[in-house]
Design an enzyme around this catalytic site. Structure first.
Site, mmCIF file in Angstrom:
data_model
loop_
_atom_site.group_PDB
_atom_site.id
_atom_site.type_symbol
_atom_site.label_atom_id
_atom_site.label_comp_id
_atom_site.label_asym_id
_atom_site.label_seq_id
_atom_site.Cartn_x
_atom_site.Cartn_y
_atom_site.Cartn_z
ATOM 1 N N ARG A 1 -5.500 -11.160 -30.082
ATOM 2 C CA ARG A 1 -5.143 -9.980 -29.287
ATOM 3 C C ARG A 1 -5.396 -10.259 -27.802
ATOM 4 O O ARG A 1 -6.397 -10.883 -27.438
ATOM 5 C CB ARG A 1 -5.977 -8.769 -29.721
ATOM 6 C CG ARG A 1 -5.737 -8.354 -31.147
ATOM 7 C CD ARG A 1 -6.587 -7.169 -31.533
ATOM 8 N NE ARG A 1 -8.020 -7.452 -31.450
ATOM 9 C CZ ARG A 1 -8.964 -6.612 -31.885
ATOM 10 N NH1 ARG A 1 -8.623 -5.446 -32.404
ATOM 11 N NH2 ARG A 1 -10.237 -6.924 -31.772
ATOM 12 N N GLU B 1 -15.933 4.055 -35.083
ATOM 13 C CA GLU B 1 -15.223 4.041 -36.357
ATOM 14 C C GLU B 1 -16.160 3.859 -37.545
ATOM 15 O O GLU B 1 -15.769 4.034 -38.677
ATOM 16 C CB GLU B 1 -14.177 2.926 -36.389
ATOM 17 C CG GLU B 1 -14.727 1.543 -36.099
ATOM 18 C CD GLU B 1 -13.665 0.633 -35.508
ATOM 19 O OE1 GLU B 1 -12.505 0.770 -35.919
ATOM 20 O OE2 GLU B 1 -14.001 -0.180 -34.647
ATOM 21 N N ARG C 1 -6.292 -5.345 -26.903
ATOM 22 C CA ARG C 1 -7.602 -4.736 -27.146
ATOM 23 C C ARG C 1 -8.235 -4.494 -25.785
ATOM 24 O O ARG C 1 -8.297 -5.387 -24.956
ATOM 25 C CB ARG C 1 -8.457 -5.691 -27.986
ATOM 26 C CG ARG C 1 -9.900 -5.269 -28.186
ATOM 27 C CD ARG C 1 -9.991 -3.982 -28.980
ATOM 28 N NE ARG C 1 -11.330 -3.750 -29.504
ATOM 29 C CZ ARG C 1 -12.327 -3.213 -28.801
ATOM 30 N NH1 ARG C 1 -12.145 -2.864 -27.545
ATOM 31 N NH2 ARG C 1 -13.508 -3.027 -29.367
#
Ligand SMILES: [Zn+2]
Length: 265
Positions: free
Chosen positions: A134, A95, A87
């Site tokens: 991540r 989004e 990320r």
């Protein structure tokens, strides 16, 4: 409070030797971050990574981009063969809402175009992973040497997304190494109405498009120079920043627009 700080510093000093020198110790697993030392089955092991460049550059993880999840999230293969979900630090590609989502798709497409199969150099910050495990990284297109603003502008992909208006700044402490530069780049993009900033600054066409059938007769695309009936599938796919409206057919023609061959306005 002071005691707590001293304690934290002590802990850091104890951990640090492992991460010093030429390499960074590659990403700790979330389990390790919680203080669990044993390696569990399935938990990724620590693996040392060589700093690039050898002399006085910033330690980075060299990696190949193998998959694009969206504008700010990718999968990479590290040099040791391990795959990681990464990320980007400090930025967020859109989004959420319908309109902004359009830029989310553009951002994903842009990242896909620019990064797929590419060699990148991942610079980590204080927190190596988020709660999803991540890896958090600054994605450099070439090994950073001085980490100056100029270099960030030229070669760090996180910054590129901000500069072209496909991402907004999202600062999550303690990963703040480039936060000030990012804010500056975002301001630059906003003032130039790049990407999503163009939409936000000129919301009128967007709001009108929702009631297109009652108020607008024809929709033009300032990019393709075609115009459509509002209910045409192509009209509905025009990016907000390219969307132009005409009350009359002649206005569109006069403005140099060609009628769409699908909806024949
Ligand atoms: Zn059409």
């Amino acid at each position: 409070m002071l005691l707590v700080r001293l304690f934290i510093i002590l802990i850091i000093l104890l951990i640090l030797p492992a991460g010093c020198g030429k390499g960074i110790v590659a990403p700790e697993t979330p389990g390790e971050m919680k203080g669990q030392i044993e390696n569990k089955p399935g938990v990724v092991e620590k693996s040392p990574v060589t700093a690039l460049p050898e002399d006085k550059g910033t330690p980075v993880l060299k990696a190949t981009v193998i998959y694009i999840v969206d504008g700010d999230t990718i999968h990479v293969r590290l040099e040791n063969g391990r795959k990681e979900k990464v990320r980007f630090i400090g930025v967020d590609t859109p989004e959420s809402t319908r309109i902004v989502e359009l830029y989310g798709k553009e951002a994903a497409a842009y990242t896909r175009k620019e990064l797929t199969d590419r060699t990148v150099y991942l610079e980590l910050d204080v927190a190596q992973r988020d709660k999803y495990g991540r890896l958090l990284a600054y994605v450099w297109l070439m090994p950073p040497r001085e980490n100056s603003k100029t270099e960030v502008r030229k070669a760090m992909f996180n910054a590129t997304l901000l500069l072209i208006g496909l991402a907004q700044v999202m600062t999550v402490p303690p990963n703040v190494k480039y936060a000030d530069i990012f804010v500056e780049f975002q301001k630059e993009a906003r003032e130039a109405e790049k990407g999503l900033w163009g939409t936000i600054k000129t919301p009128a066409p967007v709001s009108i498009s929702n009631k297109a059938s009652t108020e607008t007769k024809y929709i033009g695309n300032s990019n393709s120079k075609k115009f459509h009936r509002p209910d045409c599938q192509w009209a509905q796919k025009i990016a907000p920043r390219n969307r132009v409206e005409f009350g009359k057919r002649e206005e569109a023609i006069k403005a140099g627009y060609q009628p769409c061959k699908t909806c024949k306005p």
